[in-house]
Write a protein that holds these residues in place. Structure first.
Motif, short mmCIF file in Angstrom:
data_model
loop_
_atom_site.label_atom_id
_atom_site.label_comp_id
_atom_site.label_asym_id
_atom_site.label_seq_id
_atom_site.Cartn_x
_atom_site.Cartn_y
_atom_site.Cartn_z
N VAL A 52 43.03 -77.98 -82.48
CA VAL A 52 44.20 -78.31 -83.30
C VAL A 52 44.23 -77.57 -84.63
N MET A 53 43.18 -76.83 -84.94
CA MET A 53 43.16 -76.09 -86.19
C MET A 53 44.02 -74.83 -86.09
N PRO A 54 44.67 -74.45 -87.17
CA PRO A 54 45.37 -73.16 -87.18
C PRO A 54 44.39 -72.03 -86.89
N PRO A 55 44.86 -70.93 -86.28
CA PRO A 55 43.96 -69.84 -85.91
C PRO A 55 43.08 -69.33 -87.04
N VAL A 56 43.62 -69.26 -88.27
CA VAL A 56 42.84 -68.73 -89.38
C VAL A 56 41.65 -69.64 -89.69
N LEU A 57 41.79 -70.95 -89.49
CA LEU A 57 40.67 -71.88 -89.68
C LEU A 57 39.72 -71.83 -88.49
N ARG A 58 40.31 -71.76 -87.32
CA ARG A 58 39.51 -71.80 -86.08
C ARG A 58 38.50 -70.65 -86.03
N LYS A 59 38.89 -69.49 -86.54
CA LYS A 59 38.02 -68.32 -86.48
C LYS A 59 36.75 -68.49 -87.29
N ARG A 60 36.82 -69.30 -88.35
CA ARG A 60 35.66 -69.45 -89.23
C ARG A 60 35.11 -70.86 -89.23
N THR A 61 35.40 -71.64 -88.18
CA THR A 61 34.88 -73.00 -88.09
C THR A 61 34.00 -73.11 -86.86
#
Length: 213
Positions: A52-61
């Protein structure tokens, strides 16, 4: 390329099966380094939060998960390492050779955010939330500059109950609360109590729990 395609397929599958929606109640989905700490009911928990995270967050989480589960087969190893970039922890104190908190601290030092489950094990009972393990406090003690965001996952334990191979379609939600930070002089028990209360505050109440007007 293959990992990216698998990631997209997983996200589509998650949305089709769970209809999951993100509820950013106490913070915005900003590109801020954070530790997201959530309740734990199934192996699908971190997948739901990550999806559910936006792609920009997902890449670094990076999710923190059990090495015994994700190293069990070649497929799981590929998904855990290449798709999710998970921090894989040996959950057996007798066999582990690395400090789990140090491994998480190293991931934060690299600029990543984390998804963790401070209950330490899946909660398959009737209690809404198990007592939180001290690892969350120790991580906050070492990195008090990081935001610690409480997360509540609703219904995933019923979608993918323990022992089931196939998911049961059911609507889910992931709620993100207000970030916490460790305050000066705050004890372990005080911080964990505050973190646990912040998680439970986002738990949807059933009809029987709502007081009559």
């Amino acid at each position: 390329m293959i990992a990216s395609l698998v990631a997209r397929a997983i996200i589509v599958f998650v949305y089709l099966v769970t209809g999951v929606r993100a509820r950013w109640l106490g913070c915005a989905p900003a590109a801020t380094q954070r530790v997201y700490f959530a309740n734990h009911a199934s192996h699908g928990d971190f997948v739901l939060v990550w999806s559910v995270m936006p792609p920009v967050l997902r890449k670094r989480t990076r999710p923190v998960a059990g090495a015994d589960y994700w190293n069990r087969s070649a497929l799981r190893r590929f998904i855990g390492a290449s798709v999710f970039n998970a921090v894989l922890i040996d959950r057996d104190p007798q066999s582990r050779t690395a400090d789990p908190v140090a491994m998480m601290e190293d991931a934060l030092a690299g600029g990543d955010s984390l998804i963790i489950f401070p209950e330490g094990t899946r909660n398959t009972g009737d209690t809404p939330l198990l007592p939180l393990k001290s690892g969350l406090f120790h991580l906050a003690s070492r990195r008090p500059d990081i935001e610690y965001v409480p997360v509540w996952i609703e219904n995933i334990g019923r979608v993918l109950p323990k022992g089931m191979l196939l998911p049961v379609p059911l609507l889910c939600s992931v709620s993100f609360g207000s970030p916490l930070t460790l305050t000066a002089g705050e004890s372990r028990d005080q911080f964990l109590s505050r973190a646990r209360s912040a998680m439970l505050a986002m738990r949807p109440r059933s009809t029987s729990e709502v007081a009559p007007t």
